[in-house]
Write a protein that holds these residues in place. Structure first.
Motif, mmCIF file in Angstrom:
data_model
loop_
_atom_site.group_PDB
_atom_site.id
_atom_site.type_symbol
_atom_site.label_atom_id
_atom_site.label_comp_id
_atom_site.label_asym_id
_atom_site.label_seq_id
_atom_site.Cartn_x
_atom_site.Cartn_y
_atom_site.Cartn_z
ATOM 1 N N LYS A 187 24.704 65.599 19.405
ATOM 2 C CA LYS A 187 24.496 65.400 17.969
ATOM 3 C C LYS A 187 23.841 66.616 17.318
ATOM 4 O O LYS A 187 23.939 66.805 16.094
ATOM 5 N N GLN A 206 32.498 69.868 14.418
ATOM 6 C CA GLN A 206 32.663 68.499 14.893
ATOM 7 C C GLN A 206 33.436 68.459 16.207
ATOM 8 O O GLN A 206 33.117 67.668 17.104
ATOM 9 N N TYR A 265 12.676 62.133 2.211
ATOM 10 C CA TYR A 265 14.114 62.353 2.037
ATOM 11 C C TYR A 265 14.468 62.545 0.563
ATOM 12 O O TYR A 265 15.168 63.499 0.200
ATOM 13 N N SER A 285 26.077 66.646 10.942
ATOM 14 C CA SER A 285 24.871 65.984 10.429
ATOM 15 C C SER A 285 23.623 66.846 10.584
ATOM 16 O O SER A 285 22.639 66.659 9.863
ATOM 17 N N SER A 326 26.593 68.701 15.676
ATOM 18 C CA SER A 326 27.500 68.089 14.714
ATOM 19 C C SER A 326 27.142 68.468 13.278
ATOM 20 O O SER A 326 26.103 69.084 13.006
#
Length: 277
Positions: free
Chosen positions: A192, A85, A250, A197, A195
């Protein structure tokens, strides 16, 4: 799928050495940034950019292992989340380094799209071959020993610190290589992408495919990525595949992961015991 498989093999190599790392997305992103800068600023051919990306991933992985050498288990995983992060936030606020533009929050754009299927397959073959050769070497056996039980490995004369460095360095190099290929496929690297995620997808690939062997990483990356693409594009006039919609991918991935954890804890592809060979 080839590019993501390479990064997942790097994650598998690091996990095999007993280090629970959640920073491979950051290592892949750094490799993508480095390779992109080389291509944009110098115009050198793709192989040079790939070597630079892999080298940056290797150095970053080894440095991370050296700094975190006194941590392990859940603590190591937590710290690697924080490191990933921190790297992502740094790249988001870093517009340039000297004369080199990095794009800040907009990402590094304008990377020439040089990644082809041939290059991706060739790099995947190289990654699998390297991982297999490493697994059969003395270093590879040391990695498995440390991953199984650090105390026993240390009592047999295995250097835990050196093995950790090997695990993180090789894993980081493969992550950087995969990140460089993705950057030259998408034409852009964004903060991103570094990161937390972006990290769970690699764990899904590995957990479903098989955590004990590089072939599990390859199988998981191809199978899950193919399934995602199958559900992404419309296969009928109403834009669905059978009775499934694009958004259904998902929860399907979640169900698959739960089923594998319950009934096949080491994944679909298992590592053969040495005695079986």
């Amino acid at each position: 799928a080839c590019c993501y498989a390479i990064i997942t093999i790097g994650l598998q190599t690091t996990l095999a050495s007993g280090q629970f790392s959640v920073a491979h997305a950051a290592l892949a992103g750094l490799g993508g940034y480095a390779a992109g800068v080389v291509s944009i600023e110098t115009g050198l051919p793709l192989p040079v950019a790939l070597v630079v990306g892999a080298t940056v991933g290797l150095v970053a992985g080894a440095a991370l292992a050296a700094v975190l050498r006194r941590t392990s288990g859940v603590l190591l995983g937590t710290v690697t989340i924080a490191v990933g992060q921190a790297v992502a936030i740094t790249m988001r606020n870093l517009d340039h380094v000297g004369p080199v533009e990095l794009g800040g929050s907009q990402g590094l754009a304008g990377i020439p799209p040089r990644t082809t299927l041939a290059w991706a397959v060739a790099c995947l073959v190289l990654a699998v071959t390297g991982a297999e050769l490493l697994g059969r070497s003395t270093v590879g056996l040391s990695v498995l020993a440390v991953g199984g039980d650090e105390t026993v490995a240390r009592s047999l004369g295995v250097s835990v610190l050196a093995t950790r460095l090997w695990g993180f360095a090789v894993g980081g190099a493969l992550a950087g290589l995969g990140g460089a290929l993705i950057a030259h496929n998408n034409g852009i690297v964004e903060p991103k992408d570094l990161s937390f995620s972006a990290e769970p997808l690699f764990f899904i690939f590995l957990m479903i495919g098989g955590i004990g062997t590089p072939w599990g990483a390859v199988f998981g990356a191809f199978a899950v990525w193919w399934l995602q693409e199958l559900l992404r594009f419309p296969w009928s006039e109403n834009g669905t595949f059978l009775f499934l919609d694009q958004q259904d991918r998902y929860w399907i991935l979640g169900v698959l992961l739960v089923l594998v954890v319950l009934f096949r804890q080491k994944g679909v592809v298992l590592r053969r015991p040495i005695a079986a060979r």
